[in-house]
Design a protein around this motif. Structure first.
Motif, PDB file in Angstrom:
ATOM      1  N   LEU A 252       0.842  -1.190   0.000  1.00 52.05           N
ATOM      2  CA  LEU A 252       0.000   0.000   0.000  1.00 52.05           C
ATOM      3  C   LEU A 252       0.880   1.244   0.000  1.00 52.05           C
ATOM      4  CD1 LEU A 252      -2.906  -0.766   2.511  1.00 52.05           C
ATOM      5  CD2 LEU A 252      -3.016  -0.652   0.027  1.00 52.05           C
ATOM      6  N   ILE A 253       0.413   2.256  -0.673  1.00 52.31           N
ATOM      7  CA  ILE A 253       1.142   3.516  -0.741  1.00 52.31           C
ATOM      8  C   ILE A 253       0.264   4.631  -0.184  1.00 52.31           C
ATOM      9  CG2 ILE A 253       2.105   5.264  -2.297  1.00 52.31           C
ATOM     10  CD1 ILE A 253       2.917   3.009  -4.163  1.00 52.31           C
ATOM     11  N   GLY A 254       0.836   5.411   0.714  1.00 57.20           N
ATOM     12  CA  GLY A 254       0.158   6.618   1.171  1.00 57.20           C
ATOM     13  C   GLY A 254       0.360   7.689   0.124  1.00 57.20           C
ATOM     14  N   PHE A 255      -0.627   7.842  -0.769  1.00 60.37           N
ATOM     15  CA  PHE A 255      -0.404   8.689  -1.949  1.00 60.37           C
ATOM     16  C   PHE A 255      -0.523  10.177  -1.650  1.00 60.37           C
ATOM     17  CE2 PHE A 255      -4.879   7.285  -2.151  1.00 60.37           C
ATOM     18  CZ  PHE A 255      -5.554   8.505  -2.202  1.00 60.37           C
ATOM     19  N   ASP A 256      -0.924  10.528  -0.426  1.00 61.02           N
ATOM     20  CA  ASP A 256      -0.968  11.931  -0.018  1.00 61.02           C
ATOM     21  C   ASP A 256      -0.389  11.995   1.389  1.00 61.02           C
ATOM     22  OD1 ASP A 256      -1.437  14.587   0.436  1.00 61.02           O
ATOM     23  OD2 ASP A 256      -3.575  14.537  -0.033  1.00 61.02           O
ATOM     24  N   PRO A 257       0.935  11.858   1.528  1.00 62.22           N
ATOM     25  CA  PRO A 257       1.552  11.662   2.843  1.00 62.22           C
ATOM     26  C   PRO A 257       1.359  12.815   3.820  1.00 62.22           C
ATOM     27  CG  PRO A 257       3.216  12.056   1.147  1.00 62.22           C
ATOM     28  CD  PRO A 257       1.925  11.847   0.428  1.00 62.22           C
ATOM     29  N   ASP A 258       1.029  13.982   3.340  1.00 67.76           N
ATOM     30  CA  ASP A 258       0.843  15.123   4.237  1.00 67.76           C
ATOM     31  C   ASP A 258      -0.563  15.192   4.834  1.00 67.76           C
ATOM     32  OD1 ASP A 258       3.446  15.981   3.804  1.00 67.76           O
ATOM     33  OD2 ASP A 258       2.860  17.189   2.056  1.00 67.76           O
ATOM     34  N   PHE A 259      -1.450  14.304   4.363  1.00 67.25           N
ATOM     35  CA  PHE A 259      -2.843  14.362   4.816  1.00 67.25           C
ATOM     36  C   PHE A 259      -3.115  13.265   5.843  1.00 67.25           C
ATOM     37  CE2 PHE A 259      -7.251  13.080   4.795  1.00 67.25           C
ATOM     38  CZ  PHE A 259      -7.935  14.284   4.819  1.00 67.25           C
ATOM     39  N   VAL A 260      -3.750  13.629   6.944  1.00 71.46           N
ATOM     40  CA  VAL A 260      -4.263  12.649   7.905  1.00 71.46           C
ATOM     41  C   VAL A 260      -5.657  13.097   8.321  1.00 71.46           C
ATOM     42  CG1 VAL A 260      -2.011  11.929   8.802  1.00 71.46           C
ATOM     43  CG2 VAL A 260      -3.243  13.817   9.913  1.00 71.46           C
ATOM     44  N   ASP A 261      -6.502  12.132   8.616  1.00 74.82           N
ATOM     45  CA  ASP A 261      -7.830  12.419   9.146  1.00 74.82           C
ATOM     46  C   ASP A 261      -7.884  11.802  10.538  1.00 74.82           C
ATOM     47  OD1 ASP A 261     -10.486  12.823   9.747  1.00 74.82           O
ATOM     48  OD2 ASP A 261     -11.220  12.240   7.772  1.00 74.82           O
ATOM     49  N   ASP A 262      -7.861  12.640  11.554  1.00 74.03           N
ATOM     50  CA  ASP A 262      -7.853  12.176  12.940  1.00 74.03           C
ATOM     51  C   ASP A 262      -9.283  12.095  13.462  1.00 74.03           C
ATOM     52  OD1 ASP A 262      -5.142  11.932  13.055  1.00 74.03           O
ATOM     53  OD2 ASP A 262      -4.788  13.871  14.013  1.00 74.03           O
ATOM     54  N   VAL A 263      -9.688  10.889  13.868  1.00 78.11           N
ATOM     55  CA  VAL A 263     -11.031  10.664  14.402  1.00 78.11           C
ATOM     56  C   VAL A 263     -10.922  10.434  15.911  1.00 78.11           C
ATOM     57  CG1 VAL A 263     -13.076   9.198  14.345  1.00 78.11           C
ATOM     58  CG2 VAL A 263     -11.832   9.687  12.220  1.00 78.11           C
ATOM     59  N   PRO A 264     -11.366  11.389  16.728  1.00 79.71           N
ATOM     60  CA  PRO A 264     -11.300  11.200  18.180  1.00 79.71           C
ATOM     61  C   PRO A 264     -12.325  10.164  18.631  1.00 79.71           C
ATOM     62  CG  PRO A 264     -12.462  13.232  17.657  1.00 79.71           C
ATOM     63  CD  PRO A 264     -11.950  12.692  16.354  1.00 79.71           C
TER      64      PRO A 264
END
Length: 297
Positions: A252-264
């Motif tokens: 798997l490749i993280g194709f947008d490495p600067d993006f994260v979605d944090d779900v509390p």
């Protein structure tokens, strides 16, 4: 004062779906189940169930049903504490609402130590909706993204489940050869868990900037969702906890490495003096603090 046997009849009828099945569970006649529920409705002055198949609880009935389930949980705890169990089934019953990603990555492992004493009933739903099952009394506790405790419950922070947009190497070569652009994202297939899963759509809204409706695969299983992404069905947001050694090796490749979605995530549970529920809460909270992202405060 509400009658205990009438509450038991309501509880059994809703859980089992019919008066006949409830009667078998309670070792009484279907007529007796119906009469007890009718007497309870007279006592509270409200219709509590719709007599369909399966039986449906009304809005008023949900409040009474939650009370019935809480009393049942406390009764079971008391019987266990006093050693008064009859027969071989001495397991406590605990119902928990949880999102699929948490269940498959850390919740099952955290609760494994209780498997010789607790019978779990897991209810799967999106983390934004699990408190609805708490509110109507279907479950005793929930892993949820809702921080504010609902009426009659406590809430404690678990941590953050961090998601990243991932795709297979071959998928990236095919769909993102010229980069991850608004145009390529508008056309590239994606994978969603169910119709409540908005993670991918939130990412699209942010990156595309206008409504986009690329082809999508509906894969309602957490493990199979990640597998579908690995196999190139589409891209999807996958939690860090679900990325194994093979993924870090390039599957798997993280194709947008600067993006994260944090779900509390939070743990909400009934305000009950239940020793079993208290121990479960302690174990879940401890494990969550070990595996989930804990932001500095």
């Amino acid at each position: 004062m509400l009658d205990f046997e009438q509450l038991r009849a309501l509880h059994a009828a809703v859980d089992e779906g019919t008066f006949e099945a409830a009667a078998r569970k309670l070792h009484i006649t279907p007529s007796a189940v119906s009469q007890r529920i009718k007497a309870l409705e007279t006592s509270v002055g409200r219709i509590l169930v719709q007599r369909t198949k399966p039986i449906q609880v009304t809005d008023s009935g949900r409040e009474v049903l939650r009370l019935a389930r809480q009393i049942d949980a406390l009764s079971r705890d008391t019987v266990r504490e006093l050693g008064l169990e009859n027969g071989s089934n001495t397991f406590a019953r605990v119902s928990i609402a949880v999102n699929a990603d948490s269940l498959s990555t850390w919740v099952l492992g955290a609760l494994a130590e209780f498997t010789q004493e607790v019978s779990f009933d897991f209810h799967l739903d999106d983390q934004d909706h699990t408190t609805e099952l708490l509110r109507d009394g279907s479950v005793m506790a929930a892993v949820t993204s809702v921080a504010s405790p609902i009426q009659g419950c406590t809430s404690s922070r678990l941590g953050i489940m961090r998601y990243r947009p991932m795709a297979s190497a071959e998928f990236c070569r095919r769909w993102f050869a010229d980069g991850v652009t608004a145009e390529s994202l508008s056309e590239a297939p994606l994978v969603v868990f169910n119709r409540k899963d908005l993670l991918q759509d939130r990412y699209l809204d942010q990156k595309v900037g206008h409504p986009a409706d690329p082809p999508r695969h509906l894969v309602p299983s957490s493990a199979d969702f990640a597998d579908a992404v690995r196999r190139g069905y589409g891209w999807g947001l996958i939690p860090d906890l679900q990325c194994g050694e093979d993924d870090r090796g390039g599957v798997l490749i993280g194709f947008d490495p600067d993006f994260v979605d944090d779900v509390p995530l939070y743990w909400q549970q009934w305000k009950l003096s239940s020793p079993v529920l208290r121990r479960i809460s302690e174990v879940v909270t401890r494990r969550a603090h070990e595996v989930l992202h804990q932001p500095s405060i």
